[in-house]
Write an enzyme that holds these catalytic residues in place. Structure first.
Site, PDB file in Angstrom:
ATOM      1  N   GLY A  73       0.832  -1.191   0.000  1.00  0.00           N
ATOM      2  CA  GLY A  73       0.000   0.000   0.000  1.00  0.00           C
ATOM      3  C   GLY A  73       0.867   1.242   0.000  1.00  0.00           C
ATOM      4  O   GLY A  73       2.010   1.223  -0.464  1.00  0.00           O
ATOM      5  N   CYS A  74       0.355   2.298   0.542  1.00  0.00           N
ATOM      6  CA  CYS A  74       1.070   3.574   0.604  1.00  0.00           C
ATOM      7  C   CYS A  74       2.396   3.414   1.327  1.00  0.00           C
ATOM      8  O   CYS A  74       2.440   2.912   2.445  1.00  0.00           O
ATOM      9  CB  CYS A  74       0.196   4.586   1.338  1.00  0.00           C
ATOM     10  SG  CYS A  74       1.041   6.116   1.727  1.00  0.00           S
ATOM     11  N   PHE A  75       3.481   3.859   0.706  1.00  0.00           N
ATOM     12  CA  PHE A  75       4.784   3.656   1.331  1.00  0.00           C
ATOM     13  C   PHE A  75       4.950   4.458   2.607  1.00  0.00           C
ATOM     14  O   PHE A  75       5.737   4.088   3.470  1.00  0.00           O
ATOM     15  CB  PHE A  75       5.953   3.863   0.384  1.00  0.00           C
ATOM     16  CG  PHE A  75       5.981   5.085  -0.497  1.00  0.00           C
ATOM     17  CD1 PHE A  75       5.410   6.289  -0.145  1.00  0.00           C
ATOM     18  CD2 PHE A  75       6.631   5.009  -1.715  1.00  0.00           C
ATOM     19  CE1 PHE A  75       5.474   7.400  -0.969  1.00  0.00           C
ATOM     20  CE2 PHE A  75       6.717   6.111  -2.557  1.00  0.00           C
ATOM     21  CZ  PHE A  75       6.124   7.316  -2.178  1.00  0.00           C
TER      22      PHE A  75
END
Length: 175
Positions: A9-11
């Site tokens: 997902g979002c880093f």
């Protein structure tokens, strides 16, 4: 030092979890698995480059093992949703293990095989050799620590950190 690369997902969210682990020497948010050379955040977000948002971890194997990192990775995101984590949708948010050696590949595949029954749905995590890795722009590095009041981060990251403390307290740094 060893290197591990994960997409979950979002880093920003993945980085916030892994930076709290003992033995993690450094973390770099970046992009991997795509076709465009040196992509920008905007290009990756378009979904057209094929890259995933990733974190690349330099870790001391004498303090934390690759299987421990896999445990944290698979329990800190939903590995059963294809190209999605929460409200983040697109191939750039896919679940992926980008392995750096045949041993890492075997360990990731073994984890999936051994733990697939732990999840209600099939694990869709991609296990592929690291390729076309590029560090993200500087403003993405250590994002949550520098932007703790950012609304998205404030909604998503604290529950992940609470779960990390609950499940993996022995793996956390003492600071």
């Amino acid at each position: 030092m060893q290197t591990a690369t994960f997409a979950g997902g979002c880093f920003w969210c993945v980085e916030a979890v892994f930076k709290r682990l003992r033995g993690v020497h450094s973390l770099t948010s970046g992009y991997a698995g795509g076709t465009t050379e040196n992509p920008t955040y905007e290009q990756v977000c378009s979904g057209e480059t094929g890259h995933a948002e990733v974190i690349q971890i330099e870790f001391d194997e004498s303090q934390i093992s690759y299987p421990d990192l896999l445990n944290v990775f698979f329990t800190s995101h939903d590995p059963t949703t294809l190209n999605r984590q929460g409200n983040d949708i697109g191939t750039q948010y896919r679940s992926a293990v980008f392995y750096h050696s045949a041993e890492q590949q075997q360990q990731a595949l073994a984890y999936i095989d051994q733990h697939s029954a732990d999840f209600d749905n099939a694990i869709v995590t991609e296990v592929t050799e690291i390729n076309n890795y590029y560090p993200a722009e500087n403003y993405h590095q250590d994002y949550f620590a520098r932007n703790p009041q950012q609304v998205y981060c404030n909604a998503v990251i604290p529950p992940k950190l609470a779960k990390l403390r609950k499940l993996w307290l022995p793996l956390l740094k003492n600071d």
